[in-house]
Design an enzyme around this catalytic site. Structure first.
Site, PDB file in Angstrom:
ATOM      1  N   LEU A 104       0.850  -1.193   0.000  1.00 47.80           N
ATOM      2  CA  LEU A 104       0.000   0.000   0.000  1.00 47.80           C
ATOM      3  C   LEU A 104       0.889   1.248   0.000  1.00 47.80           C
ATOM      4  CD1 LEU A 104      -3.100   0.147   2.352  1.00 47.80           C
ATOM      5  CD2 LEU A 104      -2.181   2.078   1.091  1.00 47.80           C
ATOM      6  N   GLU A 116       1.678   4.448  -2.858  1.00 54.86           N
ATOM      7  CA  GLU A 116       1.416   4.942  -4.212  1.00 54.86           C
ATOM      8  C   GLU A 116       2.679   5.387  -4.933  1.00 54.86           C
ATOM      9  OE1 GLU A 116      -0.230   5.826  -1.485  1.00 54.86           O
ATOM     10  OE2 GLU A 116      -2.117   4.761  -1.792  1.00 54.86           O
ATOM     11  N   PHE A 130      -8.092   6.030  -5.020  1.00 53.65           N
ATOM     12  CA  PHE A 130      -8.950   7.217  -5.062  1.00 53.65           C
ATOM     13  C   PHE A 130      -8.062   8.415  -5.398  1.00 53.65           C
ATOM     14  CE2 PHE A 130     -11.730   4.557  -2.558  1.00 53.65           C
ATOM     15  CZ  PHE A 130     -13.008   4.977  -2.886  1.00 53.65           C
ATOM     16  N   TYR A 161      -1.972  11.244  -4.070  1.00 57.24           N
ATOM     17  CA  TYR A 161      -1.003  12.322  -3.838  1.00 57.24           C
ATOM     18  C   TYR A 161       0.386  11.852  -3.391  1.00 57.24           C
ATOM     19  CZ  TYR A 161      -5.178  15.284  -4.252  1.00 57.24           C
ATOM     20  OH  TYR A 161      -6.318  15.897  -4.702  1.00 57.24           O
ATOM     21  N   HIS A 195     -12.063  11.312  -0.596  1.00 59.64           N
ATOM     22  CA  HIS A 195     -12.542  10.357  -1.594  1.00 59.64           C
ATOM     23  C   HIS A 195     -13.234  11.037  -2.780  1.00 59.64           C
ATOM     24  CE1 HIS A 195     -12.014   7.605   1.807  1.00 59.64           C
ATOM     25  NE2 HIS A 195     -12.057   6.615   0.953  1.00 59.64           N
TER      26      HIS A 195
END
Lengths: 328, 362
Positions: free
Chosen positions: A60, A62, A85, A90, A131
């Site tokens: 997990l 990004e 999402f 970011y 979200h």
């Protein structure tokens, strides 16, 4: 091929499936995209069909997901990654802006990154905080990125296929609130070209310029306006970067009035860029200043308040009413 | 029988096979490299040191905008590439120009970034050297991606990913080690711990017992070596590369070395450290100790010295000659490499710049 009635989510899933069948260098990865099939089920069944090596879950993280995609694209793969999402994407921002966007440029074209970053975005689904962001302007502002967003089921399929085949990195923004919208589509139809807008509705009186989740709202507003005797053109940008100035300006010159409709906050955004470009290029064709219907410049509100933030048919019609009709 | 923890933790002391006095030491896990490897190391060290000296001189002459030197770290720079095959990849940082040059990249092209006529001056595919990363640790997830793609394609590529002590504080360091471990990607993460991130000392980067200890948290075996001992580095990095290639997953190696010079020519090291801290490190120089050892073995013939000196003189001349003329730059290049197909907006902006330049010339 016969027309079938499917949702945007199903069209995106089919696009991934067909792209992975057509080209074995296409790999799909991200958070929960494996056994679960993604929180929106966009990758449903891909691991079962193509195996763990072609569609897989990652830790997990990004930045790690996008950074790994950069390396895989450098080494002959066509990675498609999912940011779960908008606002969860970011952490990957530095990888996107400093590496994904710049690799071709900094290596004089020697290293190309054919990769797609899929981002479910926007509000309208009652999501709690973080979200429902519209993050497209951050990416559109970054030279080297191509930013695409479908507004119809057919475009969702066609644009994603084109994005995966594209030689450069594409940020593919998926309007969450349209995921379940169904249409009769023929997936064998010609796929839209990236960087080209489309005129969804023709009308002589004014032009609505919209993209992604704002397009159905603009079309509905045009329908109501027509009933009230005012004919509106609706342009769907399809790509927010690069902008299709030609299609946008041709419509504005034809109608002399324009309203830009976007779900993102207006300040320093794609919508402000469109207004600037239309004003620079079409000033002498304009009968009124170009208006905007955007979100307020506030963080995306909680679910019980989001209806005040989203562009509505009434706001669009009010903006159209304000286009100095009495002078013409 | 070793426990999982013992397997993942580094040696109690940095591995050192030839100490700063040139004295060889036995080690239970690592063997001294062959005579040929050490002589090759010597030749490369002489050339690498000359590269650093010449590049720094060219900054003073205004031929380079800036040069972050690896002076004193040349053993790390060169051992990192000596253990690789041509088919392996190197992911360097801005301080790793000597490493890049040693892969066969044209010395002038290695300095394009620092001369300022473009960003990456070389073709990354020609010698499998990624563009130098200036943002810290961002190259590490790319290294994992290249390694993972190689595995999916059934290739036995190993990726050598370089990072400094400061870079280990970045989130991308963590994410890259974690991803590499989860996917068992064949990456050797090689930390050159030179004690400083510009002015900030190691103690402000990490409270870990050593940076090599960070591996255990990810399930990545960590090891540490004396970063000024070419012999120890070749042994440790060579074993790490072999393990990664054999399918044992990523490896983490920390080299204990020291940034003898300032961060770059633009930095003033006297503001944050005393000379008496630097002096002992001069006695640990990687070239001096290897030279002493080779001399004591009677291996450093006049031919080898001459060969090493000729290689150093050649690279110095290449830099002097290649960097002397002003680089030619073309404003049209500004728009040439953004997209496979140029956008309408960029066509318009390129035309604007052309007109502006034409008016200036007229």
């Amino acid at each position: 091929m016969t027309h079938t009635k499917i949702s945007m989510a199903q069209a995106l899933n089919q696009a991934l499936r067909d792209a992975m069948t057509a080209d074995e260098s296409v790999v799909m990865f991200g958070e929960d995209v494996g056994a679960l099939g993604g929180v929106f089920r966009i990758t449903d069944g891909l691991t079962a069909e193509f195996g763990e090596q072609r569609c897989f879950d990652t830790p997990l993280a990004e930045a790690g997901i996008v950074g790994m995609a950069v390396g895989m694209a450098m080494n002959g793969m066509r990675p498609v990654v999912e940011m779960q999402f908008d606002a969860f994407g970011y952490p990957a921002f530095e990888q996107v802006v400093s590496h994904v966007a710049k690799m071709r440029n900094r290596t004089r074209g020697r290293v190309q990154l054919p990769m797609v970053i899929r981002i479910p975005y926007g509000g309208g689904i009652g999501g709690v905080e973080h979200h429902s962001d519209s993050s497209e302007s951050y990416f559109a502002h970054t030279p080297g990125l191509t930013v695409v967003t479908p507004a119809t089921v057919a475009d969702a399929y066609g644009l994603l296929r084109k994005a995966i085949e594209f030689p450069d990195p594409v940020v593919f923004m998926e309007p969450k609130k349209l995921y379940w919208a169904k249409e009769e589509v023929d997936l064998t139809e010609a796929q839209p070209e990236i960087g080209k807008a489309v005129v969804r509705r023709d009308g002589a009186d004014a032009t609505l310029i919209a993209y992604g989740p704002a397009v159905p709202v603009a079309l509905e507003a045009a329908e109501v306006a027509a009933a009230e005797g005012r004919q509106l053109t609706v342009v769907d940008l399809r790509s927010v970067a690069p902008l299709d100035d030609e299609t946008v300006c041709a419509a504005v010159r034809r109608t002399g009035r324009a309203v830009v409709v976007a779900e993102a906050s207006g300040f320093a955004s794609v919508s402000s860029e469109i207004v600037a470009r239309v004003t620079e290029k079409c000033f002498h064709s304009l009968a009124a200043p170009v208006r905007r219907v955007t979100a307020f410049d506030i963080p995306f509100p909680p679910p019980k308040l989001e209806k005040y933030q989203l562009p509505s048919v009434d706001r669009i019609l009010d903006a159209v009413d304000d286009l100095q009709w009495e002078d013409s | 029988m070793t426990t999982v923890e013992e397997h993942l933790l580094p040696s109690a002391e940095p591995v050192c096979l030839i100490d700063q006095n040139g004295v060889p030491h036995d080690h239970p896990s690592y063997r001294l490299p062959t005579k040929e490897a050490l002589l090759d190391g010597y030749t490369q060290l002489i050339r690498g040191r000359r590269f650093n000296d010449q590049a720094s001189a060219l900054v003073r002459q205004g031929r380079l905008a800036v040069y972050p030197s690896s002076f004193g770290q040349e053993a790390c720079q060169l051992a990192a590439t000596m253990v690789l095959r041509d088919s392996d990849w190197l992911f360097p940082t801005y301080r790793d120009t000597v490493s890049i040059m040693s892969r066969g990249v044209d010395p002038i092209e290695t300095l394009t970034l620092l001369r300022g006529d473009w960003h990456c001056g070389y073709d990354p595919y020609e010698h499998k050297v990624a563009p130098q990363a200036t943002p810290l640790a961002t190259q590490l997830p790319h290294a994992v991606g290249v390694a993972h793609a190689a595995r999916l394609k059934g290739e036995d590529t190993v990726v050598m990913a370089l990072v400094g002590d400061g870079g280990t504080s970045e989130g991308d360091f963590h994410e890259a080690l974690n991803f590499a471990a989860v996917f068992q990607a064949p990456v050797v993460f090689f930390i050159q711990n030179n004690e400083y991130a510009i002015s900030v000392p190691l103690a402000r980067q990490s409270a870990a017992p050593s940076l090599a200890h960070k591996g255990i948290g990810y399930g990545v075996p960590g090891e540490r070596a004396d970063g000024n001992d070419m012999a120890g580095l070749l042994a440790v990095l060579g074993q790490a590369v072999d393990k990664a290639r054999a399918g044992e997953g990523p490896q983490l190696v920390e080299a204990h070395t020291y940034r003898v010079q300032a961060h770059t020519n633009a930095d003033d090291a006297s503001r944050y450290r005393q000379d008496d801290e630097v002096t002992p490190w001069l006695d640990r120089d990687p070239i001096a100790r290897l030279t002493t050892y080779l001399e004591q073995q009677g291996w450093l013939s006049s031919e080898i010295r001459a060969t090493a000196e000729a290689g150093a003189a050649e690279v110095a001349a290449q830099l002097r000659d290649g960097l002397m003329p002003e680089p030619s730059v073309d404003p049209a290049d500004l728009f040439a490499h953004l997209y496979a197909s140029e956008t309408q907006q960029l066509r318009e902006q390129a035309a604007f710049l052309r007109d502006e330049l034409a008016r200036e010339e007229a």
